[in-house]
Motif scaffolding. Structure first.
Motif, short mmCIF file in Angstrom:
data_model
loop_
_atom_site.label_atom_id
_atom_site.label_comp_id
_atom_site.label_asym_id
_atom_site.label_seq_id
_atom_site.Cartn_x
_atom_site.Cartn_y
_atom_site.Cartn_z
N UNK A 69 10.26 0.87 -4.23
CA UNK A 69 11.66 1.24 -4.38
C UNK A 69 12.05 1.58 -5.81
N UNK A 70 11.48 0.90 -6.79
CA UNK A 70 11.93 1.10 -8.17
C UNK A 70 11.39 2.38 -8.79
N UNK A 71 10.32 2.94 -8.22
CA UNK A 71 9.70 4.12 -8.82
C UNK A 71 8.91 3.81 -10.07
N UNK A 72 8.70 2.52 -10.35
CA UNK A 72 7.96 2.08 -11.53
C UNK A 72 6.74 1.28 -11.09
N UNK A 73 5.88 0.97 -12.05
CA UNK A 73 4.73 0.13 -11.75
C UNK A 73 3.46 0.67 -12.37
N UNK A 74 2.48 -0.20 -12.53
CA UNK A 74 1.22 0.16 -13.19
C UNK A 74 0.20 0.76 -12.24
N UNK A 75 0.41 0.59 -10.92
CA UNK A 75 -0.54 1.13 -9.96
C UNK A 75 0.14 2.16 -9.07
N UNK A 76 -0.66 3.10 -8.59
CA UNK A 76 -0.17 4.15 -7.69
C UNK A 76 -0.88 3.96 -6.35
N UNK A 77 -0.10 3.89 -5.28
CA UNK A 77 -0.65 3.62 -3.96
C UNK A 77 -0.18 4.67 -2.95
N UNK A 78 -0.93 4.83 -1.85
CA UNK A 78 -0.58 5.87 -0.87
C UNK A 78 0.58 5.47 0.03
N UNK A 79 1.48 6.41 0.25
CA UNK A 79 2.57 6.28 1.22
C UNK A 79 2.46 7.45 2.18
N UNK A 80 2.59 7.17 3.47
CA UNK A 80 2.43 8.22 4.48
C UNK A 80 3.66 8.28 5.39
N UNK A 81 4.04 9.51 5.76
CA UNK A 81 5.15 9.70 6.67
C UNK A 81 4.82 9.04 8.01
N UNK A 82 5.70 8.14 8.46
CA UNK A 82 5.37 7.25 9.57
C UNK A 82 5.02 7.92 10.87
N UNK A 83 5.85 8.84 11.36
CA UNK A 83 5.60 9.48 12.65
C UNK A 83 4.27 10.24 12.64
N UNK A 84 4.02 10.98 11.57
CA UNK A 84 2.77 11.76 11.50
C UNK A 84 1.56 10.85 11.38
N UNK A 85 1.70 9.77 10.60
CA UNK A 85 0.57 8.86 10.43
C UNK A 85 0.18 8.20 11.75
#
Length: 291
Positions: A154-170
């Motif tokens: 939610x914050x758009x901050x952080x030291x790591x980058x992780x995958x987010x996928x559109x729910x219906x398509x996933x």
């Protein structure tokens, strides 16, 4: 000669804490209902709660189990979004035919998989991605020190980058029986620390097709209102708040009321998102009639 030193006061305090924990925790567990075997981070908020109570949010889970039993959801699937170390997935696995969980944080996902082995839970599938309104690689951060469950996009901050996928398509790609409706989702738990609206936007088609009961946290009213707006767009029309005895007062007053009147936990229908932090339940029609 190498050596370490502690003052007498430091040693006495640390030893007292150690002895108290070893004496109190095993004794307290003897008075609790059976709980699954779970590996935890012992200094983490959720871990401390599990050490003391067997599972996290024990009373809420018992209330949810009563709702599931009354609605005959045993043949449906449970979608656990923000699965953390598996507390809810493992604790509720026996109430559903299968559990489909999502936890993108690698070290926490590793604990989740360990807990599936420790508890002998065989009907849970873990997807190590986050869900959102669009496919993306997003920064992930812990919102509260000492609480690994507060990790969020939610914050758009952080030291790591992780995958987010559109729910219906996933789900269409990786859970085709769910996506097609061949298997029904009966319950959804979403605990993603302020990212709920994005998750719900990406699952609008799934929610409209399966019409599940759904629970989510509202830690801040603006975030809760955005999440509820997305759920209404998917067809949800009834909102309830999980209430506890004394939850409308200060912590000392809350505990006093529970000592005097006993403890109760229930779902109360509400018309809007409360100002205070609360766990909410969304449904299609009154919760009492939801199926």
């Amino acid at each position: 000669m190498l050596r370490i030193n502690e003052t007498r006061a430091t040693y006495a305090i640390r030893r007292a804490y150690d002895l108290l924990a070893k004496a109190i925790v095993p004794g307290s567990r003897k008075h609790l209902p059976p709980a699954p075997r779970l590996a935890v981070i012992p200094t983490d908020y959720l871990g401390i709660s599990i050490i003391g109570n067997g599972i996290y949010e024990r009373r809420e889970i018992e209330l949810l189990k009563a709702i599931f039993h009354a609605r005959n959801l045993q043949s449906t699937a449970f979608l656990d979004i923000g699965g953390n170390i598996g507390n809810h997935s493992v604790s509720l696995a026996g109430s559903f035919s299968e559990v489909i969980a999502f936890e993108p944080n690698p070290p926490i996902a590793s604990l989740f998989k360990t807990n599936l082995l420790l508890s002998g839970t065989g009907n849970v599938r873990l997807h190590e991605v986050g869900l959102g309104r669009e496919d993306a690689e997003l920064r992930f951060s812990l919102l509260q020190a000492g609480n690994d469950g507060s990790g969020s996009f939610a914050s758009g901050k952080g030291d790591i980058v992780l995958p987010v996928r559109q729910g219906d398509r996933y789900l269409a790609q990786h859970e085709p029986e769910i996506a097609s409706g061949a298997k029904r989702i009966g319950f959804v738990k979403c605990d993603v620390e302020g990212f709920e609206a994005d998750v719900f936007a990406g699952l609008r088609e799934t929610f409209a097709r399966h019409r599940p009961i759904l629970t989510f946290e509202s830690n801040r009213k603006p975030d809760g209102e955005k999440a509820w707006a997305e759920l209404r767009a998917a067809g949800f029309d009834t909102l309830s708040c999980l209430r506890e005895t004394g939850d409308d007062g200060s912590r000392p007053l809350q505990e006093m009321k529970r000592l005097i009147f006993g403890y109760a936990c229930w779902a109360a229908k509400i018309s809007s998102i409360p100002e205070r932090r609360c766990n909410l339940v969304a449904s299609f029609g009154p919760l009492e009639a939801a199926a």
